[in-house]
Motif scaffolding. Structure first.
Motif, PDB file in Angstrom:
ATOM      1  N   ARG A   1      41.251  54.638  51.703  1.00 48.28           N
ATOM      2  CA  ARG A   1      41.234  54.743  50.292  1.00 48.28           C
ATOM      3  C   ARG A   1      41.203  53.052  49.954  1.00 48.28           C
ATOM      4  O   ARG A   1      40.451  52.774  48.971  1.00 48.28           O
ATOM      5  CB  ARG A   1      42.408  55.086  50.118  1.00 48.28           C
ATOM      6  CG  ARG A   1      42.798  55.012  48.219  1.00 48.28           C
ATOM      7  CD  ARG A   1      44.020  55.641  47.705  1.00 48.28           C
ATOM      8  NE  ARG A   1      44.020  57.229  47.882  1.00 48.28           N
ATOM      9  CZ  ARG A   1      43.388  57.721  46.889  1.00 48.28           C
ATOM     10  NH1 ARG A   1      43.046  56.982  45.856  1.00 48.28           N
ATOM     11  NH2 ARG A   1      43.237  58.967  46.496  1.00 48.28           N
ATOM     12  N   THR A   2      42.009  52.347  50.351  1.00 49.79           N
ATOM     13  CA  THR A   2      42.079  50.704  50.009  1.00 49.79           C
ATOM     14  C   THR A   2      40.817  50.050  50.193  1.00 49.79           C
ATOM     15  O   THR A   2      40.228  49.493  49.391  1.00 49.79           O
ATOM     16  CB  THR A   2      43.268  50.268  51.102  1.00 49.79           C
ATOM     17  OG1 THR A   2      44.263  50.758  51.135  1.00 49.79           O
ATOM     18  CG2 THR A   2      43.445  48.651  50.409  1.00 49.79           C
ATOM     19  N   THR A   3      40.092  50.219  51.471  1.00 45.60           N
ATOM     20  CA  THR A   3      38.655  50.007  51.654  1.00 45.60           C
ATOM     21  C   THR A   3      37.854  50.308  50.464  1.00 45.60           C
ATOM     22  O   THR A   3      37.289  49.580  50.005  1.00 45.60           O
ATOM     23  CB  THR A   3      38.119  50.601  53.189  1.00 45.60           C
ATOM     24  OG1 THR A   3      39.077  50.143  53.988  1.00 45.60           O
ATOM     25  CG2 THR A   3      36.815  49.838  53.407  1.00 45.60           C
ATOM     26  N   PHE A   4      37.642  51.582  50.066  1.00 44.94           N
ATOM     27  CA  PHE A   4      36.588  51.960  49.385  1.00 44.94           C
ATOM     28  C   PHE A   4      37.014  51.516  47.951  1.00 44.94           C
ATOM     29  O   PHE A   4      36.134  51.279  47.228  1.00 44.94           O
ATOM     30  CB  PHE A   4      36.373  53.528  49.326  1.00 44.94           C
ATOM     31  CG  PHE A   4      35.786  53.802  50.620  1.00 44.94           C
ATOM     32  CD1 PHE A   4      34.457  53.616  50.677  1.00 44.94           C
ATOM     33  CD2 PHE A   4      36.366  54.676  51.702  1.00 44.94           C
ATOM     34  CE1 PHE A   4      33.465  54.055  51.672  1.00 44.94           C
ATOM     35  CE2 PHE A   4      35.653  55.008  52.754  1.00 44.94           C
ATOM     36  CZ  PHE A   4      34.199  54.933  52.983  1.00 44.94           C
ATOM     37  N   GLU A   5      38.251  51.599  47.685  1.00 50.51           N
ATOM     38  CA  GLU A   5      38.594  51.103  46.354  1.00 50.51           C
ATOM     39  C   GLU A   5      38.611  49.710  45.806  1.00 50.51           C
ATOM     40  O   GLU A   5      37.996  49.353  44.857  1.00 50.51           O
ATOM     41  CB  GLU A   5      40.226  51.737  45.712  1.00 50.51           C
ATOM     42  CG  GLU A   5      40.300  53.218  45.761  1.00 50.51           C
ATOM     43  CD  GLU A   5      41.574  53.714  45.275  1.00 50.51           C
ATOM     44  OE1 GLU A   5      41.613  54.780  44.985  1.00 50.51           O
ATOM     45  OE2 GLU A   5      42.443  52.876  45.473  1.00 50.51           O
ATOM     46  N   ALA A   6      38.485  49.014  46.865  1.00 45.06           N
ATOM     47  CA  ALA A   6      38.428  47.555  46.835  1.00 45.06           C
ATOM     48  C   ALA A   6      36.796  47.486  46.393  1.00 45.06           C
ATOM     49  O   ALA A   6      36.595  46.249  45.704  1.00 45.06           O
ATOM     50  CB  ALA A   6      38.598  46.848  48.407  1.00 45.06           C
TER      51      ALA A   6
END
Ligand code: FE2
Length: 352
Positions: free
Chosen positions: A14-19
């Protein structure tokens, strides 16, 4: 959509994509994934192979068998087992990634698939990797930080070059040369290192040193370039370059704080007889007190239309004589201490 029973991995994904501003829907198993897909069709699905209940492989096969979901690209996260991969291939996945995977590679794969670039299923090349997913994240993060730092350095040097070019252009209009601001900037930075090292590291102050006379852009050429001494009225107009400069630059974030103080107060005197505010002693911001010495030194050692330059030694004596009058004695002491360095700067810039 990320379908995985591992909470930690889902959080990382999630963190990767939301970045990169990609919205992420999550499901902990395939039953939940079905519900979410019906609610809102995802652009791509990242699917773990081994989950309790229905496996990722059989879920993928079901998605690819249904006309409603066949077109949704699926990236299967497989274990290290080669058999896994063969099964995943049969299930019709659009791409496979071997765990642990590089988040940046996963992003690239998902972007490629979600952008409609399908074709033969492919497997991201697994070169020698650390065993830990977190180590791969850390490595990618370091890579991104290095890229970001490089970009920031480029941007900063572009700012500096623009500001220096602007200051030089202004000076050419004023005195016919563009070297004054470079010299005073270097002198002042050297003096600041002695009396207030924190100022030497303050970028706003450095920009203030370079742009100190920015307000002269608003002074008529007839006054700015007058070959003789100014009348009292002309001098008053000339003196407004301090407040004009501060007003014009007040919206520039880079100059907030120390930089604007230099622009406004660089003609104040230690004894309170300067302008524009007639401040005295420690009421004058330190950066401006430092700059006043650098500015006077350069003015005295440069030819002007109405007088020729003093020699370096004579200018030095003038500065010492003005200690406690025009200049802060502490800054004059710093000048004495670093005089040779300043002289070296002058020679270096003259030779350049
Ligand atoms: Fe000035």
């Amino acid at each position: 959509m990320v379908v995985d029973d591992d909470d930690g991995l889902r959080a990382l994904l999630r963190t990767t994509f939301e970045a990169v501003d990609v919205d992420v829907a999550e499901a902990t198993d395939t039953a939940q994934a079905w519900e979410r897909i019906i609610e809102s069709r995802p652009d791509a699905i990242v699917l773990d192979v081994s989950m309790p209940g229905q496996t990722g492989v059989s879920f993928c096969a079901a998605l690819k068998a249904s006309p409603a979901t066949r077109d949704i690209p699926v990236v299967l996260l497989t274990g290290s087992d080669a058999a896994d991969e063969a099964i995943a291939n049969e299930a019709g996945a659009d791409a496979f990634m071997l765990k642990p995977f590089s988040p940046l590679e996963l992003l690239a794969v998902v972007e490629r698939l979600a952008g409609g670039l399908h074709g033969t299923p492919y497997r991201v090349a697994g070169t020698a990797r650390p065993d830990e997913q977190l180590l791969l994240y850390a490595r990618d993060l370091r890579h991104l930080l290095e890229l970001e730092r490089g970009q920031r350095r480029l941007l900063e040097s572009a700012y500096r070059e623009t500001v220096t070019a602007l200051a030089s252009a202004l000076e050419s209009k004023d005195s016919g040369t563009g070297e004054h601001s470079q010299r005073v900037h270097r002198y002042a930075a050297e003096l600041a290192q002695v009396v207030a090292p924190e100022l030497a590291d303050d970028e706003s102050v450095a920009y203030g040193f370079v742009l100190h006379d920015f307000g002269k852009i608003g002074i008529p050429d007839s006054i700015l370039r007058k070959p003789g001494p100014l009348t009292a009225t002309e001098r008053r107009v000339m003196e407004t370059h301090t407040v004009l400069g501060e007003q014009m630059l007040s919206g520039v974030t880079l100059l907030q704080g120390g930089g604007l103080q230099v622009v406004r107060s660089h003609h104040e005197r230690w004894d309170g007889r300067g302008y524009p505010d007639g401040r005295a002693g420690s009421e004058i911001p330190m950066a401006a007190r430092v700059f006043a010495v650098a500015d006077a030194l350069d003015a005295m050692t440069s030819d002007r239309p109405y007088r020729s330059a003093l020699g370096w030694d004579e200018a030095g004596r003038e500065i010492l004589a003005e200690s406690g009058r025009q200049f802060d004695p502490v800054v004059v002491d710093a000048f004495t201490l670093r005089e040779n360095v300043l002289r070296g700067i002058r020679e270096e810039l003259a030779a350049a």
